[in-house]
Design a protein around this motif. Structure first.
Motif, PDB file in Angstrom:
ATOM      1  N   TRP A 114      71.599   8.891 -13.497  1.00 21.79           N
ATOM      2  CA  TRP A 114      70.617   7.922 -13.030  1.00 21.79           C
ATOM      3  C   TRP A 114      70.358   6.875 -14.108  1.00 21.79           C
ATOM      4  N   ILE A 115      70.219   7.315 -15.355  1.00 17.18           N
ATOM      5  CA  ILE A 115      69.969   6.390 -16.463  1.00 17.18           C
ATOM      6  C   ILE A 115      71.158   5.459 -16.652  1.00 17.18           C
ATOM      7  N   LEU A 116      72.359   6.000 -16.596  1.00 18.51           N
ATOM      8  CA  LEU A 116      73.547   5.167 -16.765  1.00 18.51           C
ATOM      9  C   LEU A 116      73.619   4.093 -15.678  1.00 18.51           C
ATOM     10  N   VAL A 117      73.372   4.471 -14.443  1.00 17.66           N
ATOM     11  CA  VAL A 117      73.406   3.501 -13.340  1.00 17.66           C
ATOM     12  C   VAL A 117      72.323   2.435 -13.526  1.00 17.66           C
ATOM     13  N   SER A 118      71.119   2.849 -13.889  1.00 18.18           N
ATOM     14  CA  SER A 118      70.044   1.869 -14.062  1.00 18.18           C
ATOM     15  C   SER A 118      70.323   0.938 -15.241  1.00 18.18           C
ATOM     16  N   VAL A 119      70.830   1.487 -16.341  1.00 15.82           N
ATOM     17  CA  VAL A 119      71.153   0.661 -17.511  1.00 15.82           C
ATOM     18  C   VAL A 119      72.277  -0.325 -17.172  1.00 15.82           C
ATOM     19  N   LEU A 120      73.319   0.153 -16.522  1.00 18.06           N
ATOM     20  CA  LEU A 120      74.416  -0.748 -16.151  1.00 18.06           C
ATOM     21  C   LEU A 120      73.916  -1.861 -15.231  1.00 18.06           C
ATOM     22  N   SER A 121      73.066  -1.500 -14.284  1.00 13.21           N
ATOM     23  CA  SER A 121      72.511  -2.512 -13.372  1.00 13.21           C
ATOM     24  C   SER A 121      71.701  -3.548 -14.138  1.00 13.21           C
ATOM     25  N   GLU A 122      70.799  -3.095 -14.991  1.00 16.10           N
ATOM     26  CA  GLU A 122      69.963  -4.019 -15.754  1.00 16.10           C
ATOM     27  C   GLU A 122      70.794  -4.878 -16.698  1.00 16.10           C
ATOM     28  N   GLU A 123      71.773  -4.274 -17.350  1.00 14.72           N
ATOM     29  CA  GLU A 123      72.592  -5.036 -18.292  1.00 14.72           C
ATOM     30  C   GLU A 123      73.452  -6.070 -17.578  1.00 14.72           C
ATOM     31  N   LEU A 124      73.999  -5.707 -16.431  1.00  9.85           N
ATOM     32  CA  LEU A 124      74.800  -6.675 -15.682  1.00  9.85           C
ATOM     33  C   LEU A 124      73.942  -7.832 -15.179  1.00  9.85           C
ATOM     34  N   ILE A 125      72.694  -7.545 -14.844  1.00  8.51           N
ATOM     35  CA  ILE A 125      71.786  -8.601 -14.379  1.00  8.51           C
ATOM     36  C   ILE A 125      71.298  -9.453 -15.549  1.00  8.51           C
ATOM     37  N   PHE A 126      70.718  -8.820 -16.555  1.00 12.45           N
ATOM     38  CA  PHE A 126      70.029  -9.572 -17.609  1.00 12.45           C
ATOM     39  C   PHE A 126      70.926 -10.009 -18.756  1.00 12.45           C
ATOM     40  N   ARG A 127      71.994  -9.293 -19.037  1.00 10.95           N
ATOM     41  CA  ARG A 127      72.881  -9.683 -20.127  1.00 10.95           C
ATOM     42  C   ARG A 127      74.302  -9.958 -19.648  1.00 10.95           C
TER      43      ARG A 127
END
Length: 186
Positions: free
Chosen positions: A27-40
């Motif tokens: 869950w953390i990996l998916v959320s981090v990847l989502s946030e990083e792809l959006i914001f960075r």
């Protein structure tokens, strides 16, 4: 740090299973990847091209800070709105600069994933419930020590990241300079 200042101790959570650890980590990996792809990811890349590195990183960090008002559900509490924004915007700027300086998402993803993993899986510091280690007491920081730990938490990781990026830039410059030296072989 809170453990040292207020005498908190941690014990292994005997109820935590390997399956639960893996599910939380996924869950953390998916959320981090989502946030990083959006914001960075794409948006920061395009924004850097349009307005430059520093303004784009600032804009990305502001958006990251505001986004966490929703994920942390802090509406209705002005103090927590400010604290959440400051914490996430500062680290968001650090991770945006990591992307801008390395042209890669590896460093921001790794830092973000590591932070969230320790915060949500290793230590029980969130609303998601118990983790691998649980506190044996509920001692809380108060006063000046609370402020100092807060300041350290929001500044230490970004400062280490800036130091690392600066160090890498110097090494890259040295490597480029050495490549540009004329050959002495005859």
């Amino acid at each position: 740090m809170t453990t040292a200042f207020v005498n908190n101790s941690w014990v292994l959570n005997e109820k935590m299973t390997a399956t639960a650890i893996l599910e939380r980590t996924k869950w953390i990996l998916v959320s981090v990847l989502s946030e990083e792809l959006i914001f960075r990811g794409a948006l920061l890349y395009i924004t850097i091209k349009k307005i430059g590195i520093i303004p784009a990183c600032i804009l990305s960090s502001i958006c990251f800070g505001i986004y966490h008002w929703f994920t942390f559900n802090v509406f209705g509490n002005p103090f927590m709105l400010v604290i959440t924004f400051i914490m996430t915007a500062i680290v968001g700027f650090s991770w945006a600069l990591s992307f801008a300086k390395t042209n890669s998402l590896y460093l921001p993803i790794g830092l973000h994933f590591g932070w969230n993993l320790f915060y949500m899986v290793v230590f029980s510091n969130n609303a998601a419930g118990q983790a691998i280690f649980i506190r044996t007491n509920e001692n809380q920081l108060q006063g000046l020590s609370s402020l100092l730990v807060f300041i350290f938490q929001i500044i230490a990781l970004p400062l280490l990241n800036f130091w690392y990026l600066n160090r890498c830039a110097k090494k890259r410059k040295l490597a480029i300079d050495k490549e540009e030296q004329p050959s002495t072989e005859g």
